[in-house]
Design a protein around this motif. Structure first.
Motif, short mmCIF file in Angstrom:
data_model
loop_
_atom_site.label_atom_id
_atom_site.label_comp_id
_atom_site.label_asym_id
_atom_site.label_seq_id
_atom_site.Cartn_x
_atom_site.Cartn_y
_atom_site.Cartn_z
N ALA A 63 -9.10 -1.90 8.31
CA ALA A 63 -9.86 -2.54 7.15
C ALA A 63 -8.74 -2.11 5.97
O ALA A 63 -8.32 -1.03 5.92
N ALA A 64 -8.53 -3.09 4.98
CA ALA A 64 -8.09 -2.91 3.64
C ALA A 64 -8.97 -1.98 2.69
O ALA A 64 -9.95 -2.52 2.64
N ARG A 65 -8.29 -0.93 2.19
CA ARG A 65 -9.25 0.01 1.60
C ARG A 65 -9.20 -0.53 0.13
O ARG A 65 -8.11 -0.90 -0.49
N VAL A 66 -10.38 -0.39 -0.91
CA VAL A 66 -10.42 -0.50 -2.34
C VAL A 66 -10.24 0.85 -3.02
O VAL A 66 -10.78 1.72 -2.26
N VAL A 67 -9.01 1.13 -3.73
CA VAL A 67 -8.82 2.13 -4.43
C VAL A 67 -10.04 2.90 -5.12
O VAL A 67 -10.37 3.92 -5.11
N ASN A 68 -10.63 1.99 -5.97
CA ASN A 68 -11.81 2.27 -6.77
C ASN A 68 -13.15 1.45 -6.64
O ASN A 68 -13.70 0.83 -7.39
N PRO A 69 -13.57 1.89 -5.28
CA PRO A 69 -14.85 1.10 -4.95
C PRO A 69 -16.06 1.69 -5.79
O PRO A 69 -15.85 2.54 -6.09
N SER A 71 -5.57 -4.83 6.70
CA SER A 71 -4.76 -4.12 5.80
C SER A 71 -3.20 -4.29 6.59
O SER A 71 -3.20 -4.36 7.92
N ARG A 72 -2.25 -4.11 5.70
CA ARG A 72 -0.96 -4.13 6.22
C ARG A 72 -0.18 -2.78 5.63
O ARG A 72 0.82 -2.76 5.38
N GLY A 73 -1.13 -1.92 5.61
CA GLY A 73 -0.82 -0.54 5.32
C GLY A 73 -0.33 -0.46 3.72
O GLY A 73 0.54 0.62 3.56
N GLY A 74 -0.76 -1.07 2.72
CA GLY A 74 -0.14 -1.37 1.55
C GLY A 74 1.31 -1.59 1.36
O GLY A 74 1.67 -1.78 0.18
N PHE A 99 -8.94 -2.32 -7.35
CA PHE A 99 -7.57 -2.14 -6.83
C PHE A 99 -7.25 -2.01 -5.59
O PHE A 99 -8.37 -1.46 -4.71
N LEU A 100 -6.52 -2.44 -4.71
CA LEU A 100 -6.24 -2.21 -3.33
C LEU A 100 -5.14 -1.33 -2.94
O LEU A 100 -4.32 -1.11 -3.89
N GLU A 101 -5.21 -0.84 -1.86
CA GLU A 101 -4.04 -0.03 -1.49
C GLU A 101 -2.69 -0.70 -1.69
O GLU A 101 -2.72 -2.00 -1.24
N GLY A 102 -1.82 -0.03 -2.21
CA GLY A 102 -0.45 -0.76 -2.38
C GLY A 102 0.33 0.08 -3.38
O GLY A 102 0.10 1.32 -3.46
N PRO A 103 1.26 -0.58 -4.03
CA PRO A 103 2.27 0.21 -5.10
C PRO A 103 1.39 0.83 -6.21
O PRO A 103 0.30 0.39 -6.40
#
Lengths: 356, 782
Positions: free
Chosen positions: B531-537, B579-582, A159-163
């Motif tokens: 950088a776009a972050r992965v929530v569960n890397p 990233s676009r800040g989510g 998952f990526l940052e977002g909702p």
């Protein structure tokens, strides 16, 4: 004490240099003495006289003189070597290697992707591509993969940052969470929403699963999706299309086997096996003694997917498939470890210059 | 799912063959992924009759048995108290080997020679019961191989069950599939010493069984709850047949009550739970949601916080089990248990899924409830479980089970249209054949108005619409039966992606220049602010998506250097992310990058094996080649020690220059480039007339002061030269101390379209150019 050298002396030397390449043995000895002789060699004298010059001039003439000396020495050596072969005409040794240039290799996975797509083009498919960052809506929901169905778990999603996911009990709202697509299938939905049938597409691209990087898994991997939507497309068309591909990609006599399986976005679903290319079906360690290798998941498009994507599921039918070029490249080239396909080791890539 | 071939054979009433079963299951959609032959090392063990038992002359606890092995009578010293004359036992003769490799020899025990050994179940590797020698109730004569009377040789199949087919997580489900293709019915194997169980009593919401009140408050989480009470059980080891069955599928026997519930789980796919009925506080069982703040120590010894969305089984005081997931330690069946409350329930799959996720646990029960169990088969499962427990652990059922099922689910039915079957499957299939296939699988199909009305059994929650049944028809008919017939098709209305042509050209260009195509993992360590972050890397080092391709390529170069490879030439085409800040999906764009280091061409003997190393000018030319394809109309502009790729509109689209990397002393400098790949079709090249007239060349060498750039001079040459100038390029640069600055030499190619140029024409151009350069830069011809 010597006289300060002049440009004219150097020009004399340069003229003599031109003579070397055609001199015979006697003339070569004369020229060597005339130019480089220890006492009165013309160039020797120039070099000896450099110290008499003004610094700027010394540097200029010195640089030229030294360059000339190197050239003369090389020319004399080369001419001597030629003359030493006697009076025989000089012939090249044709066993000597040619002058090569670097040649680059297309990555073996790209080569597989291109080849697969080209075969499907023969069947009227167009080749499209889409984003790797996707939404739950396109990666799952529109493909009839319920977010609360165990099938969604099998996708091991990044998952990526977002909702955020909805809180306990709250309804899911589109587009849902952001993610790295777990397959190239979201392009099924995106294409069906934007185009009318007949749709025949192949979609190569990178997909992601949260698998550790080990000999048989890679968190990022290539996938090729295929989708056909039109009136009257049946299970027979599906089987024949896949069979055409297999026989053109592998060999004409490769057996293809269709087995029932389950994917939420196809029904009937099938796992497609091809005759093991290593043992030709007799059973070996690569095919785990089964004689077959699994190469794609496929099936008839589930009517729920049509409904999610605004296509009349009574009027239109279709088929879809997905396969992994990394695995196919490994099978094709006998590559034992998927990580080799990501290490970009020159000694590995050099092997694919000609094949691709 | 692990399946015992014997168990399946028992269910189908015929001895099955591994290869045939594997093939048929594969062609039905549940391939066998592994086959393990379970053949305990008991070839040497035979059936023997004990003819006489007498006390051991020198030991009180030992006996001396006279054992007939079929040919003669031997004296065997035995330590177990249960051996009786006239009965049959497994006997391991001298010279034989037991599981684990124990080789038997004639051995003196307290002064008496023992010829071989009578064996307990545990000595045969068949169970944990050390208590006595395994008594064989068999008609077989002494000397018969033990394996002939105890069919414990088995084959374990690892069957892949897809996420939609929870019903195949029990042996009966798998047997049903095979039953449809073999054409034989499924029959549950008889339980030894079975005594009939009482019929359940159905009640609404609440009732009582064996003095325990049962009540469902959470009907959404648990629409049906059955319970039976068995009093007077004796908890202990299970009989050998039951342990063997569980071991055959890789389950660990625990005690007879728990083993019995597990047997039913693996046979009928109905999870059961046994509570110690005496430990139920307040003699009641309530099915309700957990309350805020409640906790339960589960069977695995973990004290767990419960969430209000979880369905709990509670007694008068509080939770005793997480419904459908795991039991609580406070009501666990132990050696001391005499009264058992046996639960047989249906839990909502979605609820179970959320609960087990929240608790980070997955059990055999939760796995099955999540996929849907057979709500209509619960009474059958519970009654069979009661019979089994009474068979293996004794006890009595004071009254029939209670069945709390306030809102029975209606029978589900789906219509199938034969013409739709034909449309989808592409071949004519008669109504009669459809009916046959469906009834073989347990569906009840009846024609109705040209369609088939199909009742769906409760064990198939995956079948909800017509297409689900069409798949069943195709499956049973066999995918192989459909012809490989390529029929006509209409070409795609979807245009191909023009960018693919661009990417292909880039690959051709760069491989032609000697670079290999690379592929890198797109995960990088944090560091870039966008950088776009992965929530569960997978790890912190891989917790962001790449913002450029160069970092991956540079890492690949370093790896090659690590392998002592001096020459590295790589390019990569791939996506990078910002990233676009989510707030939106990350900005994702296609890029191309390349790196070169080491020899510019393969060494050759004509050059004494030496080749110069790549330098910045090579990199510039590589990049300029790529730019023409990737960013048409772009140009390079020097900035610091590199160049920037400027698009026609002035935007920066990439760079070329030295690349920093961890370079060993022996390696050559590293150069590279990276740029966007601008999307869209490229216009076709437009033909220009091939010249018919000859060209004239003129060289102009100028001494340039440091502040005058070659580019500025070239532009001045172009504007001064006029229409006759076809091209101009630098062919030499010379720096020497004698020069004030440097000498740069241009070659001008002059040509007129319609005539051969005369020397005067060419000289005129050169004079004009030199005058203009003198005027503009105050530079002289050298």
């Amino acid at each position: 004490m010597s006289d300060p050298p002049e440009d004219s002396q150097l020009e004399q030397v340069a003229r003599a240099l031109e003579e070397i390449s055609s001199a015979d043995q006697g003339r070569l000895t004369e020229l060597r003495t005339q130019l480089l002789g220890r006492k009165s060699g013309q160039l020797t004298q120039v070099l000896r006289g450099l110290k008499e010059l003004e610094p700027a001039e010394r540097q200029r003439i010195g640089a030229r003189a030294n360059a000339l000396r190197a050239e003369i020495e090389a020319a004399i050596t080369a001419r001597a070597a030629v003359l030493s072969t006697g009076d025989r005409p000089i012939e090249d040794d044709l066993t000597m290697p040619g002058r090569a240039r670097w040649l680059g290799a297309i990555h073996p996975v790209t080569a597989v992707v291109d080849e697969i797509c080209d075969i499907f083009k023969e069947l009227g498919f167009s080749r499209v591509s889409g984003p790797e960052a996707e939404t739950e809506e396109y990666n799952f929901v529109k493909l009839n993969i319920g977010l609360d169905h165990p099938a969604a778990d099998e996708h091991d999603t990044f998952f990526l940052e977002g909702p955020d996911a909805p809180a306990d009990g709250a309804p899911w709202t589109p587009p849902g969470r952001y993610l790295l697509r777990t397959h190239t299938s979201p392009m099924q939905a995106r294409t069906m929403e934007q185009h009318k049938p007949p749709i025949r597409i192949v979609v190569p691209g990178q997909a992601y699963r949260r698998d550790p990087f080990d000999p048989s898994h890679s968190p990022a991997f290539e996938q090729i999706e295929g989708l056909v939507v039109d009136e009257g497309v049946s299970f027979v068309d599906f089987k024949a299309g896949i069979d055409y591909f297999v026989k053109h990609f592998f060999t004409r006599d490769t057996a293809v086997r269709f087995r029932p399986s389950f994917f939420p976005f196809t029904e009937p679903s099938a796992e497609v096996d091809v005759q093991c290319q290593i043992c030709r079906g007799s059973g070996c360690s690569t095919c785990k003694q089964t004689g077959f290798l699994e190469i794609m998941g496929a099936g008839m498009v589930h009517p729920a997917v049509f409904e999610f994507c605004g296509i009349d599921a009574e009027r239109y039918t279709g088929y879809a498939f997905g396969m992994g070029p990394h695995r196919i490249a490994m099978l094709r080239h006998g590559i034992p470890d998927i990580r080799l396909l990501f290490h970009n080791d020159m000694r590995f890539l050099n092997q694919f210059v000609v094949t691709s | 799912m692990k399946v015992s071939l014997n168990w399946l054979s028992d269910l189908l009433g015929r001895q099955l063959e591994v290869d045939d079963v594997s093939h048929r299951l594969a062609m039905l959609g549940s391939p066998v992924e592994g086959v393990e032959a379970l053949s305990p090392d008991l070839q040497d063990v035979i059936v023997a009759v004990v003819e006489r038992v007498e006390p051991h002359p020198n030991a009180d606890r030992l006996t001396l048995c006279h054992v007939h092995d079929g040919t003669e009578v031997r004296e065997v010293v035995c330590g177990a108290p249960n051996v009786q004359a006239g009965r049959k036992y497994p006997y391991a003769p001298v010279g034989g080997t037991l599981p684990g490799g124990l080789k038997l020899s004639a051995r003196k025990i307290r002064g008496v020679v023992s010829h071989g050994m009578l064996c307990s179940a545990s000595e045969l590797g068949l169970g944990s019961d050390h208590e006595g020698i395994l008594e064989l109730r068999t008609e077989a004569a002494a000397g018969t191989p033990f394996l002939d009377v105890m069919p414990i040789e088995d084959t374990r199949l690892d069957v892949e069950v897809t996420a939609n087919r929870g019903d195949l997580l029990g042996h009966r489900g798998v047997a049903r599939e095979l039953s449809a293709v073999y054409g034989v019915p499924v029959k549950l194997p008889a339980i030894p010493q079975a005594r009939e169980a009482a019929t359940p009593r159905r009640v609404e919401l609440k009732g009582a069984v064996g003095g325990v009140d049962v009540n469902i408050e959470d009907l959404d989480g648990c629409p049906r709850y059955m319970a039976a009470v068995i009093r007077g059980v004796q908890v202990g080891p299970s009989p050998a047949w039951l342990e063997a069955r569980l071991r055959a599928i890789g389950a660990r026997p625990i005690n007879n009550v728990v083993d019995a519930t597990n047997y039913i789980l693996f046979e009928l796919n109905q999870p059961l739970h046994a509570f110690d009925a005496r430990r139920l506080r307040g003699d009641r069982v309530i099915v309700r949601r957990a309350r805020r703040g409640e906790r339960l120590t589960t069977l695995d010894g973990i004290d767990r916080a419960l969430g209000v969305a979880m369905t709990m089984i509670c007694d008068g005081d509080g939770p005793i089990a997480v419904g459908g997931v795991i039991g609580g330690a406070n009501s666990e069946v132990t050696e001391a248990t005499t009264d058992v409350l046996l639960e047989c329930a249906y839990f909502d799959g979605r609820r179970i899924r959320n609960t087990r996720r929240a608790l980070a646990i997955s059990t055999d029960a939760s796995y099955r409830f999540e996929r849907g169990t057979d709500i209509d088969a619960m009474d059958e499962a519970l009654r069979r479980a009661v019979i089994l427990i009474r068979s293996v652990a004794g006890g009595d059922e004071p009254e029939g089970p209670i069945d709390v099922y306030p809102r029975p689910r209606p029978q589900r039915a789906v219509f199938v249209r034969p013409e739709r079957v034909t449309q989808l499957l592409g071949t004519d299939i008669s109504m009669r054949e459809i009916e046959q296939h469906l009834s073989a699988l347990g569906f009840v199909a009846a024609p109705k108005d040209g369609r088939l009305h199909v009742q769906v059994p409760a064990w198939r929650p995956d079948v909800a619409r017509e297409v689900d049944l069409i798949e069943e028809i195709a499956r049973l008919r066999g995918y192989d039966s459909f012809p490989l017939e390529l029929r006509s098709f209409r070409p795609s209305s979807v245009p191909s992606d023009p960018d693919e042509i661009v990417r292909r050209r880039l690959r051709q260009l760069l491989t032609g220049m000697g670079l290999h195509e690379a592929r890198s993992q797109p995960f990088v360590a944090p560091g870039h602010p966008d950088a776009a972050r992965v929530v569960n890397p997978l790890s912190a080092e891989e917790s962001c998506l790449r913002t450029d391709l160069m970092s991956g390529l540079a890492a690949s170069v370093e790896r090659n250097w690590g392998a002592m490879e001096r020459g590295v030439r790589l390019f990569e085409i791939g996506h990078v992310f910002r990233s676009r800040g989510g707030e939106a999906l990350p900005d994702e764009r296609a890029r191309v990058a390349g790196v070169v280091t080491g020899p510019r061409r393969p060494p050759h003997w004509t050059a004494s094996g030496k080749a110069p190393d790549y330098d910045r000018w090579d990199a510039r030319a590589l990049a300029e080649g790529a730019m023409e394809v990737a960013v048409p109309g772009s140009r390079l502009e020097p900035r610091d020690d590199r160049w920037i790729v400027l698009a026609r509109d002035g935007t920066e689209r990439g760079w070329v220059g030295p690349v920093s990397a961890d370079r060993p002393a022996w390696a050559a400098p590293l150069y590279g480039f990276e740029m966007d790949i601008v999307s869209g079709a490229r216009p076709a090249v437009q033909y220009r007339e091939v010249p018919a007239m000859p060209a004239v060349e003129r060289d102009v060498a100028l001494v340039l002061p440091d502040e005058v750039s070659a580019l500025a001079v070239e532009q001045a040459i172009r504007s001064a030269a006029g229409a006759l100038l076809e091209s101009v390029h630098i062919f030499d640069e010379y720096r020497g101390a004698e020069l004030a600055g440097r000498s740069v030499a241009w070659r001008l190619v002059l040509r007129a379209k319609d005539r051969t140029l005369r020397d005067e024409d060419a000289d005129g151009v050169v004079t004009r150019v030199v005058a203009a350069l003198k005027e503009r830069f105050d530079v002289e011809r050298r």
